[in-house]
Scaffold this active site. Structure first.
Site, PDB file in Angstrom:
ATOM      1  NE  ARG A  10     -50.058 -27.366  22.603  1.00  0.00           N
ATOM      2  CZ  ARG A  10     -49.749 -27.398  23.894  1.00  0.00           C
ATOM      3  NH1 ARG A  10     -49.166 -26.349  24.460  1.00  0.00           N
ATOM      4  NH2 ARG A  10     -50.013 -28.472  24.619  1.00  0.00           N
TER       5      ARG A  10
ATOM      6  CG  HIS B 214     -54.432 -27.499  24.493  1.00  0.00           C
ATOM      7  ND1 HIS B 214     -54.232 -28.188  23.317  1.00  0.00           N
ATOM      8  CD2 HIS B 214     -55.765 -27.594  24.759  1.00  0.00           C
ATOM      9  CE1 HIS B 214     -55.374 -28.695  22.895  1.00  0.00           C
ATOM     10  NE2 HIS B 214     -56.318 -28.340  23.753  1.00  0.00           N
TER      11      HIS B 214
ATOM     12  CE1 TYR C 126     -47.741 -29.317  27.749  1.00  0.00           C
ATOM     13  CE2 TYR C 126     -49.063 -28.609  29.615  1.00  0.00           C
ATOM     14  CZ  TYR C 126     -48.761 -28.540  28.271  1.00  0.00           C
ATOM     15  OH  TYR C 126     -49.464 -27.693  27.445  1.00  0.00           O
TER      16      TYR C 126
END
Length: 369
Positions: free
Chosen positions: A268, A272, A282
């Site tokens: 992706r 999120h 991250y």
């Protein structure tokens, strides 16, 4: 003289199982066919239609992010990067098949027949967003991680008991495979040979948790083996490969051969969800760049251009069509009467609990002003 029995080596067995999961791929990153024997039986018109859907959905993702930032949408989970995984698997289905989506799987619902206006209302939390038109065989996107896997086992068993030539398909992410519902669902479906397809969209991160911290298993596909389910690892950025393995899984299921688990290796590009996640905290720029080179739309575009089926003009035309469709759908959603708290209470219960009756009167008075 009897030969001495060899000592059982559990580690050797594990290594042997994990070594069997080679990734299925038909198109490489440059759109070249690398496995002619696996080419699916799709006409030129179908290949173009699949590309059109992927382009349309990429535009929908871009516009949905914008609308969310404007406060015109509510919950939204970005989909860019996962178009091949989502749309090519849905393209392998029939209208009688049931989709039990996760919260990122709204595109599959739309191409299964859900009006875009309904999808926007779902994002806003409006009850009409969960009222699907007759003939759209799907449930609303599941918010609870992995819960759709148990539901899919039940729906698939129902399909089998009714003798229908159909399947139930569901989706979760890599993080979903760590949920108890994941194991319960695939085991139940396997035990009853229910016509189910379980898709694990391994987009490398369960929110901020990287896949290598999610599980020690070398693949997520191998998790189906323990339940006796045929399982496959596929390049989730390769639309043709995803279509091929899903089509074969469906054929097996309607023949009464039971469920299949499919792990799609995908990515992706966005966060999120739009609810405050920041992927730059991250994920590295190098990782993003590596996966952007595998973009499913770019790869499929190169393949179609080489066949003389696609060009920049066609793509721009479809981009404009998508923008117009989205503009009309959001306008229609804006015209739907706003949902009130009392409406939600009225449709939630057949008989309202006493504690809510008191709150109902309070909100009714507020709404009357």
């Amino acid at each position: 003289m009897a030969t001495q029995k060899k000592t059982f080596d559990a580690v050797e067995v594990l290594n042997e199982i994990e070594s069997k999961f080679d990734m299925v791929q038909i198109l490489d990153q440059e759109g070249n066919i690398v496995n002619e024997d696996l080419m699916p039986d799709l006409t030129d018109e179908q290949l173009v239609e699949l590309m059109e859907r992927m382009v349309w959905t990429r535009v929908l993702d871009q516009r949905s992010i914008s609308l969310n930032r404007q406060g015109r949408l509510g919950f939204y989970a970005p989909t860019a990067g996962q178009e091949a995984s989502q749309l090519a698997s849905q393209y392998a289905l029939e209208s009688d098949d049931y989709i039990l989506p996760g919260y990122r799987d709204v595109p599959q619902l739309i191409w299964q027949g859900l009006p875009l206006t309904k999808a926007f209302l779902f994002s806003r939390g409006h009850f009409e967003g969960n009222q699907f038109p007759e003939g759209v065989n799907a449930l609303s996107p599941q918010i609870i991680i992995g819960a759709q896997y148990v539901q899919t086992a039940g729906v698939a068993l129902g399909i089998k008991k009714r003798g229908k030539d159909a399947v139930a398909i569901t989706y979760t992410g890599d993080g979903g495979t760590s949920q108890g519902d994941f194991y319960e669902g695939i085991n139940f479906a396997s035990a009853y040979k229910a016509p189910a397809i379980f898709v694990v969209q391994n987009n490398q991160y369960a929110i901020s948790t990287p896949r290598d911290l999610q599980t020690n298993a070398k693949t997520l596909a191998q998790k189906g083996v323990a339940s006796g389910i045929p399982s496959v690892l596929v390049d989730g950025m390769d639309a043709l490969a995803v279509y091929k393995v899903t089509k074969e899984a469906r054929e097996r299921a309607v023949k009464g051969e039971g469920p299949t688990l499919i792990e799609t290796m995908t990515y992706r590009y966005g966060p999120h969800t739009m609810a405050g996640d920041d992927p730059t905290r991250y994920r590295t720029e190098e990782t993003d760049t590596e996966w952007e080179a595998k973009d499913p739309i770019i790869r499929f575009r190169k393949f179609l251009e080489a066949k003389g089926l696609w060009n920049e003009e066609k793509e721009n035309e479809h981009i404009e069509k998508a923008k117009e469709d989205i503009k009309n759908a959001i306008k229609e959603a804006d015209g739907v009467e706003k949902q009130t708290v009392t409406q939600l209470m009225e449709i939630m219960y057949d008989e309202m609990p006493s504690n809510l009756k008191e709150q109902y009167e309070v909100y009714k008075e507020k709404e009357s002003k």
